[in-house]
Design a protein around this motif. Sequence first.
Motif, PDB file in Angstrom:
ATOM      1  N   ALA A  29      -4.320   8.219   1.289  1.00 39.25           N
ATOM      2  CA  ALA A  29      -3.169   8.590   0.453  1.00 39.25           C
ATOM      3  C   ALA A  29      -3.554   8.510  -1.027  1.00 39.25           C
ATOM      4  O   ALA A  29      -3.191   9.386  -1.826  1.00 39.25           O
ATOM      5  N   ARG A  30      -4.300   7.460  -1.406  1.00 36.35           N
ATOM      6  CA  ARG A  30      -4.736   7.295  -2.797  1.00 36.35           C
ATOM      7  C   ARG A  30      -5.634   8.457  -3.218  1.00 36.35           C
ATOM      8  O   ARG A  30      -5.415   9.090  -4.254  1.00 36.35           O
ATOM      9  N   ASP A  31      -6.646   8.745  -2.393  1.00 32.24           N
ATOM     10  CA  ASP A  31      -7.571   9.836  -2.709  1.00 32.24           C
ATOM     11  C   ASP A  31      -6.829  11.175  -2.805  1.00 32.24           C
ATOM     12  O   ASP A  31      -7.127  12.000  -3.660  1.00 32.24           O
TER      13      ASP A  31
ATOM     14  N   ASP B 125      -0.466  -1.275   5.632  1.00 30.95           N
ATOM     15  CA  ASP B 125      -1.378  -2.378   5.958  1.00 30.95           C
ATOM     16  C   ASP B 125      -2.723  -1.887   6.480  1.00 30.95           C
ATOM     17  O   ASP B 125      -3.604  -2.684   6.808  1.00 30.95           O
ATOM     18  N   ILE B 126      -2.874  -0.579   6.609  1.00 31.31           N
ATOM     19  CA  ILE B 126      -4.123  -0.025   7.151  1.00 31.31           C
ATOM     20  C   ILE B 126      -4.939   0.565   5.994  1.00 31.31           C
ATOM     21  O   ILE B 126      -4.576   1.600   5.423  1.00 31.31           O
ATOM     22  N   ASP B 127      -6.013  -0.123   5.640  1.00 30.31           N
ATOM     23  CA  ASP B 127      -6.806   0.242   4.453  1.00 30.31           C
ATOM     24  C   ASP B 127      -7.203   1.712   4.411  1.00 30.31           C
ATOM     25  O   ASP B 127      -7.115   2.371   3.379  1.00 30.31           O
TER      26      ASP B 127
ATOM     27  N   GLU C 140      10.929  -2.698  -5.650  1.00 28.97           N
ATOM     28  CA  GLU C 140       9.481  -2.715  -5.453  1.00 28.97           C
ATOM     29  C   GLU C 140       8.792  -1.655  -6.322  1.00 28.97           C
ATOM     30  O   GLU C 140       7.694  -1.885  -6.847  1.00 28.97           O
ATOM     31  N   LEU C 141       9.448  -0.510  -6.460  1.00 29.95           N
ATOM     32  CA  LEU C 141       8.891   0.564  -7.294  1.00 29.95           C
ATOM     33  C   LEU C 141       8.896   0.160  -8.767  1.00 29.95           C
ATOM     34  O   LEU C 141       7.914   0.390  -9.485  1.00 29.95           O
ATOM     35  N   VAL C 142       9.988  -0.452  -9.180  1.00 28.29           N
ATOM     36  CA  VAL C 142      10.095  -0.890 -10.578  1.00 28.29           C
ATOM     37  C   VAL C 142       9.030  -1.958 -10.857  1.00 28.29           C
ATOM     38  O   VAL C 142       8.352  -1.926 -11.903  1.00 28.29           O
ATOM     39  N   ALA C 143       8.860  -2.876  -9.900  1.00 28.78           N
ATOM     40  CA  ALA C 143       7.835  -3.924 -10.055  1.00 28.78           C
ATOM     41  C   ALA C 143       6.433  -3.319 -10.148  1.00 28.78           C
ATOM     42  O   ALA C 143       5.543  -3.892 -10.784  1.00 28.78           O
ATOM     43  N   ALA C 144       6.272  -2.144  -9.512  1.00 29.01           N
ATOM     44  CA  ALA C 144       4.965  -1.469  -9.549  1.00 29.01           C
ATOM     45  C   ALA C 144       4.797  -0.644 -10.834  1.00 29.01           C
ATOM     46  O   ALA C 144       3.796   0.055 -11.006  1.00 29.01           O
TER      47      ALA C 144
ATOM     48  N   ILE D 104       3.774   3.414   0.715  1.00 27.13           N
ATOM     49  CA  ILE D 104       2.323   3.623   0.894  1.00 27.13           C
ATOM     50  C   ILE D 104       1.654   3.867  -0.455  1.00 27.13           C
ATOM     51  O   ILE D 104       0.560   3.367  -0.726  1.00 27.13           O
ATOM     52  N   LEU D 105       2.352   4.598  -1.335  1.00 26.36           N
ATOM     53  CA  LEU D 105       1.787   4.894  -2.656  1.00 26.36           C
ATOM     54  C   LEU D 105       1.834   3.675  -3.574  1.00 26.36           C
ATOM     55  O   LEU D 105       1.016   3.547  -4.480  1.00 26.36           O
ATOM     56  N   ILE D 106       2.786   2.783  -3.335  1.00 24.45           N
ATOM     57  CA  ILE D 106       2.823   1.520  -4.093  1.00 24.45           C
ATOM     58  C   ILE D 106       1.571   0.714  -3.745  1.00 24.45           C
ATOM     59  O   ILE D 106       0.838   0.260  -4.625  1.00 24.45           O
ATOM     60  N   THR D 107       1.316   0.565  -2.432  1.00 22.93           N
ATOM     61  CA  THR D 107       0.120  -0.170  -1.995  1.00 22.93           C
ATOM     62  C   THR D 107      -1.154   0.520  -2.496  1.00 22.93           C
ATOM     63  O   THR D 107      -2.144  -0.146  -2.812  1.00 22.93           O
ATOM     64  N   ALA D 108      -1.098   1.843  -2.593  1.00 26.02           N
ATOM     65  CA  ALA D 108      -2.266   2.593  -3.078  1.00 26.02           C
ATOM     66  C   ALA D 108      -2.477   2.383  -4.584  1.00 26.02           C
ATOM     67  O   ALA D 108      -3.514   2.775  -5.124  1.00 26.02           O
ATOM     68  N   GLY D 109      -1.467   1.784  -5.236  1.00 26.49           N
ATOM     69  CA  GLY D 109      -1.615   1.455  -6.656  1.00 26.49           C
ATOM     70  C   GLY D 109      -1.571   2.635  -7.611  1.00 26.49           C
ATOM     71  O   GLY D 109      -2.228   2.620  -8.655  1.00 26.49           O
ATOM     72  N   VAL D 110      -0.782   3.653  -7.242  1.00 24.98           N
ATOM     73  CA  VAL D 110      -0.765   4.849  -8.097  1.00 24.98           C
ATOM     74  C   VAL D 110       0.597   5.107  -8.741  1.00 24.98           C
ATOM     75  O   VAL D 110       0.815   6.159  -9.338  1.00 24.98           O
TER      76      VAL D 110
END
Lengths: 202, 202
Positions: free
Chosen positions: A123-125, A115-117, A163-167, A142-148
């Motif tokens: 993590a994304r970078d 939840d912390i941008d 959640e991973l499968v949905a991502a 965290i990586l799911i939220t990061a969209g990777v």
Amino acid sequence: MKLKKCFLSVISAAILFFAGCKTAEERVVVLEKEDVKRVAVLVGEGFHDGEAYMPMGFLANRGIKVTVIGPERGEVKAYNSDFTIKIEKAVSEVSVDDFDALILPGGHAPSVLRDIDEVVAFARDFYKSGKPTAAICHGPQILITAGVMEGKSCTAVGSVEDELVAAGANFLDQSVVVDGNLITSRVPRDLNDFSRAIYDAL
Amino acid sequence: MKLKKCFLSVISAAILFFAGCKTAEERVVVLEKEDVKRVAVLVGEGFHDGEAYMPMGFLANRGIKVTVIGPERGEVKAYNSDFTIKIEKAVSEVSVDDFDALILPGGHAPSVLRDIDEVVAFARDFYKSGKPTAAICHGPQILITAGVMEGKSCTAVGSVEDELVAAGANFLDQSVVVDGNLITSRVPRDLNDFSRAIYDAL
């Protein structure tokens, strides 16, 4: 004339003296930067004690410099014991260039950290830099939220599977899954394979 | 005369230059020796993974330099998982002066280590130096063989109680017992209290 030469020599030697000192100190810093691999462990309140400390011990034993990072400096508590961990540097104080790998332990912390941008962006970078990015248990959240995670083969604790499968990830039920620079494991009993995979990727 | 003075000045500056460099390097070494506390973890084949790695991670996270020592250099395997640990230095290569505290993790390793005279002598000398000496689970077996447990309050895994009592120790069933420079704990679930007690004693 001789006096001038003498003066110049002394000045030159003095400059060499100070330059020499600086070089010696710089050499130590450079040695440290070049020879020692650096790994960041990203934690927050409610981290899993073993999932943070076991890889830390494993890597430290093999000469790796481990730094614990998090939303802000300070001591946070594990969710599964009285263990605390010291966040040595805030995410805002570090950059991707400072480390050779990133570890995301599980526990309750990832659900707070996602939840912390600023944390998610780090993590994304880090992942996108191509350096080893390792997550265990709830860490992949965290990586799911990061969209990777789309199209990536990975694992996690069972409750994160949907959640991973949905991502868009390909979930595998094995102790460690390595897909490119992504390293994932399921639960504490996988910590040996997880730690070794991180070490091997450095 | 001026030339001689000039020559002397240059020589002096050159000496200062090299001395300056040396001082800078020495300062780094001195800083490391004085400011960083050093802890040795004594293991052997069949060590307990968490009892070695959890205190190592805990101490490393607090800026302590941890070195794994054992009968000889090399990789040994845990008895309770596939974890291995790297023995960085043989006991014959280190001295009591090199460390500020000694940790004796449990597992099957202590029953092997207690049969090696050099290892037992190191543990005995370390304990007698007055520096914090910490043992968990089967770890106190090494100190029993070292003959230093008489009259000491301590704990250990339950199966070692009789042996400790026979050695003249006062056995207490609590997560951590601190008696002088002796720190003991029972089992893995005590690792937080054990690690903290070691850190507090440094």
